[in-house]
Design a protein around this motif. Structure first.
Motif: not given
Length: 425
Positions: A197-198, A210-216, A371-378, A385-394
């Motif tokens: 969906r996102v 960006e609102s779907g970041m947690h699912a990713v 994986i690229l996140l799209l914010d409300h300003k496109e 760069r936005k997820s501490e979880i992804v930064r830690s596991i990568s």
């Protein structure tokens, strides 16, 4: 380009519930002999020796990748996203379905020994004198080249490639869910519907709101867990080591003009590296199991023993090494040789390094699209760069060395330092 079926076809599937086929071309591809061969290739190679439920095939996985791709495209089309090139729909579906058509039996072991590549074989099958090629040519004369281009990641539309091959692609999303289901573990589960969906087509890329970041994040954590708990389970790797050594020994014997009591033409061509597409398609797991059973009676004691070990699950034992003591391991090799055990085939140091299954590591050295996140300003931002979880596991590097050896070595007369190395006090 699409040629719709008069009546939609449906496959019942344990992961996606239903798989819908709406195009005549896709239906015809499924019914080709090259695609049907994938029923005879296990998805997880030797993993069935560790997780007894892991008997699912490349056929079911390929259908699953097709279905995830179909769902993504359907979502794009329902929402009328202008950045999605609708004329690429059938190409994307065909590439998704055929991306693994070139896989061989226990493919990673064979690829490692003989320097083959399943993506290259997929392209050869798509472009060769095959039923698959004839079906694709019915779309247009250039259509097989386009499908091969997507599989080889050379097609001129990144957005089409990324559906099948990126850090968030239909291939990974299906195999994580499917492998988790059939191995009986929970690690690989994540919210597929939410991710679909996102996802958005945007400026030639597939991106995620960006609102779907947690699912990713959940998807990437599932990947991380499956990587260490299933794909690189040390018992599975033990079976891989033995299988690889079987092929290595057979290859060595062939080069030494050993008179095999059992040998079939496709194997000779494999040893000579002259395999044709027609011969390659004969190599399935039923074929290789027959070869292993026959070779378990070969006069060569190493080949026969290794085949018996694999067939009867007498796998090598292993110990985890924090560091490699080269001198001590060389001494152990000498001790094994003195005992009449060839260390070239009975002692192996293994370290997880299989690019087919990998944790998410963003960066210029990764061939998979990030994986690229799209914010409300496109604006676009790579997810770590936005997820501490992804930064830690990568950033975590959990790979450990394992030393594999036959159990009989534990009962041999070895020096105390060698017994300690093998975990025997």
């Amino acid at each position: 380009m699409s040629n719709p079926l008069r009546e939609e076809k449906v496959f019942k599937d344990p992961v996606h519930k239903y798989i819908y086929v709406q195009d005549q071309t896709v239906w015809d591809l499924i019914n080709t002999k090259e695609f049907q061969r994938l029923r005879r290739i296990r998805q997880l190679g030797t993993c069935f020796l560790t997780f007894h439920g892991a008997e699912h095939s490349r056929f079911s996985h390929s259908l699953g990748v097709y279905e995830v791709t179909r769902k993504i495209i359907s979502q794009f089309e329902r929402n009328g996203y202008e950045d999605w090139p609708s004329e690429e729909r059938l190409l994307s579906l065909c590439a998704a379905l055929l991306h693994d058509v070139g896989h061989g039996p226990f493919s990673h072991s064979i690829e490692k020994t003989f320097g083959t590549n399943h993506e290259e074989w997929s392209c050869r099958i798509v472009l060769g004198d095959t039923e698959v090629n004839r079906v694709l040519k019915q779309v247009s004369p250039s259509f097989p080249q386009k499908v091969a281009g997507v599989i080889a990641k050379t097609y001129n539309q990144e957005i089409v490639i990324s559906l099948v091959s990126s850090q968030l692609d239909a291939d990974r999303m299906d195999y994580l869910l499917r492998d988790a289901y059939f191995t009986g573990v929970n690690y690989g589960t994540f919210d597929l519907e939410r991710i679909l969906r996102v996802m958005r087509p945007f400026q030639g890329h597939i991106v995620v709101k960006e609102s779907g970041m947690h699912a990713v994040e959940d998807y990437l954590m599932s990947r991380y867990q499956m990587y260490w708990q299933v794909y690189f389970h040390p018992v599975t790797r033990s079976a891989e080591v033995i299988l690889h050594n079987i092929f290595q020994r057979a290859k060595q014997l062939y080069e030494e003009n050993y008179a095999f009591s059992f040998m079939l033409q496709p194997l000779l061509s494999l040893f000579r590296r002259t395999l044709t597409v027609e011969e390659y398609l004969l190599l399935d797991e039923a074929f290789m199991q027959t070869v292993l059973m026959q070779w378990s009676g070969e006069a060569d004691p190493i080949l026969s023993d290794l085949c018996s070990r694999f067939l009867n699950r007498r796998l090598f034992k292993y110990v985890t090494l924090e560091r490699i003591d080269v001198q001590l391991i060389e001494q152990l090799r000498d001790a094994m040789t003195a005992l009449g055990i060839d260390p070239a085939f009975y002692l192996e140091i293994d370290f997880p390094s299989d690019l087919s299954y990998d944790v998410y590591r963003p960066g210029e050295h990764d061939e998979k699209l990030p994986i690229l996140l799209l914010d409300h300003k496109e604006g676009l931002t790579e997810i770590s760069r936005k997820s501490e979880i992804v930064r830690s596991i990568s950033g975590i590097h959990m790979g450990k060395y394992h030393l594999y050896f036959p159990e009989e070595l534990l009962r041999a007369d070895l020096k105390p330092e060698h017994r300690k190395l093998l975990g025997v006090e």
